[in-house]
Design an enzyme around this catalytic site. Structure first.
Site, PDB file in Angstrom:
ATOM      1  N   TRP A   1       0.985  -1.204  -0.073  1.00 49.07           N
ATOM      2  CA  TRP A   1      -0.028  -0.157   0.110  1.00 49.07           C
ATOM      3  C   TRP A   1       1.016   1.259   0.096  1.00 49.07           C
ATOM      4  O   TRP A   1       0.394   2.177   0.597  1.00 49.07           O
ATOM      5  CB  TRP A   1      -0.948   0.042   1.274  1.00 49.07           C
ATOM      6  CG  TRP A   1      -1.967  -1.021   1.235  1.00 49.07           C
ATOM      7  CD1 TRP A   1      -1.829  -2.207   1.827  1.00 49.07           C
ATOM      8  CD2 TRP A   1      -3.215  -1.062   0.600  1.00 49.07           C
ATOM      9  NE1 TRP A   1      -2.700  -3.077   1.567  1.00 49.07           N
ATOM     10  CE2 TRP A   1      -3.633  -2.402   0.643  1.00 49.07           C
ATOM     11  CE3 TRP A   1      -3.775  -0.250  -0.445  1.00 49.07           C
ATOM     12  CZ2 TRP A   1      -4.818  -3.111   0.005  1.00 49.07           C
ATOM     13  CZ3 TRP A   1      -5.183  -0.809  -1.052  1.00 49.07           C
ATOM     14  CH2 TRP A   1      -5.655  -2.137  -0.696  1.00 49.07           C
TER      15      TRP A   1
ATOM     16  N   LYS B   1      -6.199  -0.287  -4.823  1.00 49.73           N
ATOM     17  CA  LYS B   1      -7.047   0.743  -4.845  1.00 49.73           C
ATOM     18  C   LYS B   1      -6.166   1.895  -5.877  1.00 49.73           C
ATOM     19  O   LYS B   1      -4.895   1.724  -5.777  1.00 49.73           O
ATOM     20  CB  LYS B   1      -7.178   1.497  -3.696  1.00 49.73           C
ATOM     21  CG  LYS B   1      -8.620   0.787  -3.078  1.00 49.73           C
ATOM     22  CD  LYS B   1      -9.252   1.784  -2.062  1.00 49.73           C
ATOM     23  CE  LYS B   1     -10.544   0.825  -1.423  1.00 49.73           C
ATOM     24  NZ  LYS B   1     -11.037   1.778  -0.367  1.00 49.73           N
TER      25      LYS B   1
ATOM     26  N   ASP C   1     -32.881  -2.473 -16.072  1.00 50.32           N
ATOM     27  CA  ASP C   1     -33.637  -1.839 -15.058  1.00 50.32           C
ATOM     28  C   ASP C   1     -33.992  -0.431 -15.074  1.00 50.32           C
ATOM     29  O   ASP C   1     -33.243   0.423 -15.646  1.00 50.32           O
ATOM     30  CB  ASP C   1     -32.923  -2.111 -13.520  1.00 50.32           C
ATOM     31  CG  ASP C   1     -33.652  -1.548 -12.458  1.00 50.32           C
ATOM     32  OD1 ASP C   1     -34.388  -2.121 -12.065  1.00 50.32           O
ATOM     33  OD2 ASP C   1     -33.011  -0.632 -11.988  1.00 50.32           O
TER      34      ASP C   1
ATOM     35  N   GLU D   1     -37.682  -2.272 -18.662  1.00 49.13           N
ATOM     36  CA  GLU D   1     -38.796  -1.847 -17.550  1.00 49.13           C
ATOM     37  C   GLU D   1     -39.099  -0.437 -17.615  1.00 49.13           C
ATOM     38  O   GLU D   1     -38.802   0.207 -16.904  1.00 49.13           O
ATOM     39  CB  GLU D   1     -37.847  -2.425 -16.214  1.00 49.13           C
ATOM     40  CG  GLU D   1     -38.918  -2.446 -15.101  1.00 49.13           C
ATOM     41  CD  GLU D   1     -38.111  -1.713 -13.904  1.00 49.13           C
ATOM     42  OE1 GLU D   1     -38.802  -2.307 -12.752  1.00 49.13           O
ATOM     43  OE2 GLU D   1     -37.219  -1.123 -13.600  1.00 49.13           O
TER      44      GLU D   1
END
Length: 650
Positions: A80, A110, A320, A374
């Protein structure tokens, strides 16, 4: 390009200019994005460039963060510590890192961005896997799936018979189920039940399990709580080998608000992926809204669609929240009572354009893919080809039908059922557009509502479903559960959808483990054993659903809307009869009395299905019929239906 949509629906003529604008914006977006000779197929390759890529002698990592001042890659592979892993600024806000050797597969990672002089840490936007850390936020994980697909995806040769499923709640145990267990235990159930398509919910990574998968954080990552990427690939491949197609319930209508896990404030701004200010907030859902007019956002979302088709071999998508995308007010509080509501300043033209681009891309990647919208608003052309002036979906969901049934069960008595209103609800749809019909989906099972079986049976479902107990409540529930499904199945669309477990009247509701219920799994599982218990009546509903689905396999009547003929509908006696393809459907919705009906029928009928059969928990067959001199004479028991095959007399 001619507007053939006007041939389907002449009432759209006053809005011809709006439809022309739809087509012009689509063409303009393609030209802007693709230039003269480019294709969407080549354009939507972000997942092959961004994120982690293994090359011959090195690996690369790329991220788009235009507002960042500096960028680093950190993870447990480098303690890290960002020293030695600073990324170089490239064109258009892209940051790039090139490192010799092999990808550190399995490492948690990350991207560290310096924004306004301070470091912020984000899960890479194209990450394929993410897991929770000790702070209950997500870390990205570098993966390289190795699964090799063995089976060719089946083509859809009949109406889509869709089994809507959620991996996590598919176990009977008090736990989150896995991809492997779903493959082993649930796929055979779906195949045996007769469905030909699976619609998988909650696959895209979402931090909150209770969001049902609709608050997505990482659009290229699968939900790690269910297992690994290889395991999902094997599940889909196994389904293909069983003749089942698999659709992804894709969520491009909004994104989770979480900062750090997902895309919100990724580079320190609200405008990187989303609209700024109020336009970027969905107040009802408490989520972020994409800016569909921004080229980089279009590239991200289209690349996402191609990724799921290419890497995981999904056979299409159920989109959706399309209504929310189509309108600036997200359709909230709007009654779409006239055509002007579809073509106004409230319409988000950029979102319409994006949906058209999405459908064209999907066809280029897989011409056999299925797309379903939808959309509760009934936007004209939603399920018409783009070439006609439509938006390009294959089907829209018949969303008003579950609402009709729940309203009937909540607010009216059985003898107040309006058959004309029912006929209208089940048969009226946009000219030329195909629908997926359903009596209930996951929406009707969530906390705050009830499944149809729970509305019908209520507390009696707990103590009166055994085969030795006489219960008028249960007899009514079984009868109406079957009638509601059969009339919806046969009339409501050119395809059909059932939510996992509802085929046998699964009791209770859906509620995920959360602090409000003591993290209880009681309502976040499927009690399959109920349908397998010979002492319980759930087995009758399962047998009924199987044989109902088999009607479509044998007679393929769903996608023959032109053959639909109303033969009888009368509220006073609660009788309904209609013919579709080779089949004649006759219903007696009367709760008390048997009814007589005679129909002129030059062809000799053959009874092939009776809801009152004792193998479906009925009392009969009690209904009877005779055929003589071109007339079919029937006596129908209360709350029953019969299906006849029409054959020539000779």
């Amino acid at each position: 390009m001619p507007l053939n949509i006007l041939d389907y629906d002449p009432y759209l003529e006053p809005f011809k200019s709006d439809l022309e604008l739809r087509m012009w914006e689509f063409a303009r977006a393609k030209k802007r994005l693709l230039g003269v000779n480019g294709t969407l197929l080549d354009f939507a390759n972000g997942y092959k460039y961004f994120g982690f890529q293994q090359e011959k002698n090195n690996w690369t990592f790329r991220e788009w963060a235009p507002n960042a001042e500096r960028a680093y890659l950190v993870g447990d592979f480098n303690g890290w510590n960002h020293d030695g892993y600073e990324m170089k600024a490239s064109y258009g806000g892209v940051w790039e890192l090139v490192t010799p050797g092999l990808l550190p597969v399995g490492s948690k990672v990350k991207v560290e961005l310096v924004v306004n002089g301070s470091s912020v840490f984000r899960v890479p936007s194209y990450i394929m896997y993410a897991v929770p850390n000790e702070t209950h936020q997500l870390d990205g994980v570098i993966i390289q799936p190795t699964y090799e697909f063995k089976n060719i995806a089946p083509k859809l040769k009949e109406a889509p018979l869709i089994y809507e499923a959620h991996i996590g709640i598919s176990s009977e145990d008090y736990k989150i189920n896995s991809y492997k267990e779903f493959q082993r235990d649930v796929l055979p159930r779906i195949k045996k039940a007769g469905y030909n398509t699976i619609q998988l919910m909650a696959i895209m990574e979402h931090p909150l399990y209770a969001s049902f998968g609709y608050q997505v954080s990482n659009f290229f990552a699968i939900s790690s709580r269910f297992g690994t990427a290889d395991e999902l690939m094997e599940l889909i491949d196994t389904a293909h080998g069983m003749g089942l197609r698999v659709l992804l319930d894709v969520v491009h209508s909004h994104a989770v608000k979480n900062v750090g896990d997902g895309l919100n404030m990724f580079d320190g701004t609200t405008s990187q992926y989303f609209h700024e200010g109020a336009r970027g907030e969905h107040k009802a859902w408490n989520t972020k809204l994409f800016n569909y007019g921004k080229d980089e956002v279009i590239h991200f979302l289209l690349s996402n669609l191609k990724f799921w088709l290419d890497v995981y071999k999904f056979d299409g998508f159920r989109f959706d929240g399309v209504t929310s995308m189509l309108y600036h007010n997200h359709g909230l509080g709007t009654a779409f009572t006239d055509y002007s509501k579809y073509f106004s300043l409230n319409t988000d033209v950029e979102a319409v354009t994006y949906l058209m681009l999405a459908n064209e891309l999907i066809r280029q990647v897989n011409p056999d893919a299925t797309t379903i919208a939808e959309d509760m608003s009934g936007m004209p052309g939603m399920a018409l080809p783009i070439s006609t002036g439509g938006i390009g979906f294959d089907y829209r969901l018949s969303m008003g039908i579950p609402d009709f049934w729940i309203k009937q069960l909540k607010e009216k008595s059985d003898d107040e059922l309006d058959l004309m209103a029912l006929w209208w609800e089940l048969t009226i749809r946009r000219p030329g557009e195909k629908n997926i019909g359903y009596a209930e989906s996951h929406d009707q099972a969530l906390v705050g509502d009830k499944t149809i079986m729970m509305w019908l049976a209520d507390a009696a479902i707990y103590d009166s479903m055994d085969i030795h107990t006489d219960s008028l409540v249960i007899y009514r529930a079984l009868a109406l559960h079957k009638l509601i499904r059969l009339v919806t199945f046969s009339l409501a669309g050119e395809g059909y959808l059932n939510f996992m477990g509802n085929e046998f009247g699964h009791p209770e509701w859906l509620d995920f483990p959360r602090p409000g219920n003591g993290d209880d799994f009681q309502h976040a599982r499927r009690q399959w054993s109920l349908s397998e218990n010979e002492e319980l009546r759930f087995k009758y509903l399962l047998a009924f659903d199987h044989d109902m689905v088999e009607l479509e396999h044998q007679y393929e009547f769903m996608e023959k809307p032109d053959t639909l003929q109303q033969r009888w509908v009368k509220n006073s006696d609660k009788l309904l009869a209609y013919q579709k393809g080779e089949l004649l459907f006759v219903f007696n919705f009367n709760p008390t009395f048997e009814e007589r009906l005679s129909l002129d029928l030059p062809e000799r009928p053959e009874l092939i299905f009776d809801t009152d059969d004792n193998k479906y928990g009925g009392f009969g067959p009690r209904s009877s019929f005779g055929y003589s001199k071109g007339k079919l004479n029937m006596v129908l028991a209360p709350r029953t239906a019969m299906v006849f095959k029409i054959t020539n007399e000779d």
